[in-house]
Scaffold this motif. Structure first.
Motif, PDB file in Angstrom:
ATOM      1  N   TRP A 293      43.390  33.629  41.267  1.00 30.10           N
ATOM      2  CA  TRP A 293      44.005  34.466  40.330  1.00 30.10           C
ATOM      3  C   TRP A 293      45.398  34.859  40.695  1.00 30.10           C
ATOM      4  N   GLU A 294      45.610  35.162  42.136  1.00 32.21           N
ATOM      5  CA  GLU A 294      46.949  35.420  42.864  1.00 32.21           C
ATOM      6  C   GLU A 294      47.938  34.488  42.461  1.00 32.21           C
TER       7      GLU A 294
ATOM      8  N   ARG B 279      47.199  42.882  33.242  1.00 28.51           N
ATOM      9  CA  ARG B 279      46.167  42.234  33.727  1.00 28.51           C
ATOM     10  C   ARG B 279      45.206  41.642  32.568  1.00 28.51           C
TER      11      ARG B 279
ATOM     12  N   ARG C   3      39.772  36.997  43.398  1.00 31.05           N
ATOM     13  CA  ARG C   3      39.802  36.896  42.045  1.00 31.05           C
ATOM     14  C   ARG C   3      40.203  35.409  41.547  1.00 31.05           C
TER      15      ARG C   3
ATOM     16  N   GLN D 263      48.929  34.506  38.746  1.00 29.31           N
ATOM     17  CA  GLN D 263      50.035  35.588  38.662  1.00 29.31           C
ATOM     18  C   GLN D 263      51.548  34.858  39.071  1.00 29.31           C
TER      19      GLN D 263
END
Length: 143
Positions: A74-75, A50, A6, A78
């Protein structure tokens, strides 16, 4: 097996970082701590549900397809957002409970991190990498 990675278009990450910096500066100038709630709640929505409202609004202004931009992991984002939420939350609480030293310490930290990230070096990415390396070394030593 190839896993799906992602990603988030870099301009959306930069808008989020800019909102953090702008919110902190406006909070300092106006002494209205509620301004910190804008990036705080948006970031919390991004981590929990999300969907980051700031990025969702900014996405409408992209000139190209999101996939055509340089992508951010994405990780990793986050992880960075969790650090920002912690600092913004602690800053908000500090200012709200008349503990300005606490408020300034945490908002200075998040403002510096976001500003440096906008300039090209991601402090959160460095911390995340070091954490992953620590986990790897620990796992390796247990084998």
């Amino acid at each position: 097996m190839i896993s799906d990675v992602r990603t988030i278009p870099k301009p959306l990450v930069q808008v989020n970082q800019s909102i953090i910096v702008l919110s902190v500066i406006l909070t300092w100038v106006t002494n209205m701590e509620w301004i910190l709630l804008i990036p705080l709640l948006s970031g919390a929505c991004g981590v929990i549900f999300r969907i980051n409202p700031i990025m969702e609004v900014a996405k409408r202004f992209l000139k190209k397809e999101p996939s055509k931009y340089l992508q951010e992991d994405w990780e990793q984002q986050q992880f960075n957002q969790k650090i920002a939420i912690l600092c913004l939350g602690a800053g908000f609480i500090g200012f709200a409970f008349n503990l300005p030293v606490v408020g300034y310490i945490f908002t200075i930290l998040v403002a510096i991190a976001a500003t440096v990230a906008l300039l090209g070096f991601c402090i959160g990415c460095f911390i995340h990498y070091q954490w992953k390396m620590y986990q790897y070394r620990k796992l390796k030593s247990q084998q």
